[in-house]
Each structure stands twice: as C-alpha cells, then as structure tokens.
Write an enzyme that holds these catalytic residues in place. Sequence first.
Site, PDB file in Angstrom:
ATOM      1  N   SER A 162       0.717  -1.255   0.000  1.00 22.87           N
ATOM      2  CA  SER A 162       0.000   0.000   0.000  1.00 22.87           C
ATOM      3  C   SER A 162       0.754   1.319   0.000  1.00 22.87           C
ATOM      4  O   SER A 162       0.109   2.345   0.063  1.00 22.87           O
ATOM      5  CB  SER A 162      -0.917   0.001   1.217  1.00 22.87           C
ATOM      6  N   ARG A 163       2.060   1.355  -0.065  1.00 25.80           N
ATOM      7  CA  ARG A 163       2.713   2.658  -0.119  1.00 25.80           C
ATOM      8  C   ARG A 163       4.065   2.547  -0.797  1.00 25.80           C
ATOM      9  O   ARG A 163       4.800   1.581  -0.620  1.00 25.80           O
ATOM     10  CB  ARG A 163       2.892   3.228   1.288  1.00 25.80           C
TER      11      ARG A 163
END
Length: 212
Positions: A162-163
């Site tokens: 997610s990042r």
Amino acid sequence: MKFAPGVWWYAVPPLLLAFPAFVVSPTLGGLFVLAAAGTLFFFRDPERTPPFTGIVSPADGKVSEIRTEGDQLRVCVFMNVHDVHVVRAPDDGVVERVEHESGGYRPAFSKESDRNEKVHVGFEESEVTLIAGAFARRITPYVEAGDELERAERLGHIAFGSRVDVLLPPGIGYPDLRVERGEKVTAGETKIAGDASANGEWEWAENEELAD
C-alpha cells in the site's frame, strides 16, 4: 491483460475451492469466484507510456505526503486497494542496491507506517522504497544491483500492499515539483518533478509544451 508474477499462487486456490463450494452452496461458490477475480484484478499489470523527460511517479495512487529529508525531497504515494500495485522506475538509472528492512504492518496511511517492512531500491542519487501495509505480506523486487533501468520500467510489486516512496535527487526543490499532496498519480506516466537543465541542475521547465 498482463499480470504481476506470483498471481496464480493467490488466484488458483479460491478457484479450486469454488467447485466443491458450489455443491454446498451457490452463494459460497460465488464468493470464491469473486475472490479469485478480485485477486486477478489486484495483480493486473497494464502497459504504461512514460513522458520523454522528468521524473515519473513510481506507483499508482494518491500523493499522501511530501517532506524534506536532508537536502532531498521525499514524495510518498499511498496505493488504495483498487490501484495497480506494480512499481516502476522513476527515471533512467542503474540499480546500486536492493535492501530489505524488517518492520511491522501498520496501515500505510498512518505515520507509523514509516516503521513497516520495506524494500529499498537505490540508484546513484535517488531511491524508491516499497512499503508494506496492514494486509501486505510480500514485497517482490524484480531487480538487483547492476541492473540498468529505463524510466517507467517495472522494478517490483507489493502483494496486497500500500505505499511507495521516492527520494528525489539532490537539487530538486519544491518549485520543481509537478504534483502536490492529495493529487492522484499514475505509475510511469505522471511526471512528479521537472526536467534537468543542460548543466545537470534540476529546474522548472520554461516551456511546458516541450516538457510534457
């Protein structure tokens, strides 16, 4: 449609379970089919067309933070579940190191995610960091030290992750940025920093039509 490596490890089990599940309950079988379809969607790997110049976003998603670290800027991109999770090279360069950093699995939108599990892909003056999130359990780099990459070339994937951060080269300041916090970006296509001048220093392009 092309898919990221490892997709079948996640997509095949729910497909196999769907057949006996349909015998027990059509609803249950349908849920397994939806799980397999969702996995394929998550691992999709579409082609991208990069601009000829500038530094591009390494990931799909939204710019969650821009901050200064020493004499460099860090641009953080938060990937939502519906975003493509294949990570791309922000610019042409040779990979100098690929390092794994152990950590936790906190939500990627929180400040605590700086202590999550990471993989750093370092270039001569910049770095791309793939960061696990609350549900991420596998970061897969495609590259190793010595690989020569072109702008927007694939360099890794985060399974259910997610990042992605990019640490920009020294000399790029806030006036050179082409994005701001909260802006949606596309990996390999959205230009996040301006073009290099003839003397090697980064500056805002004077002619926007030529830069794009």
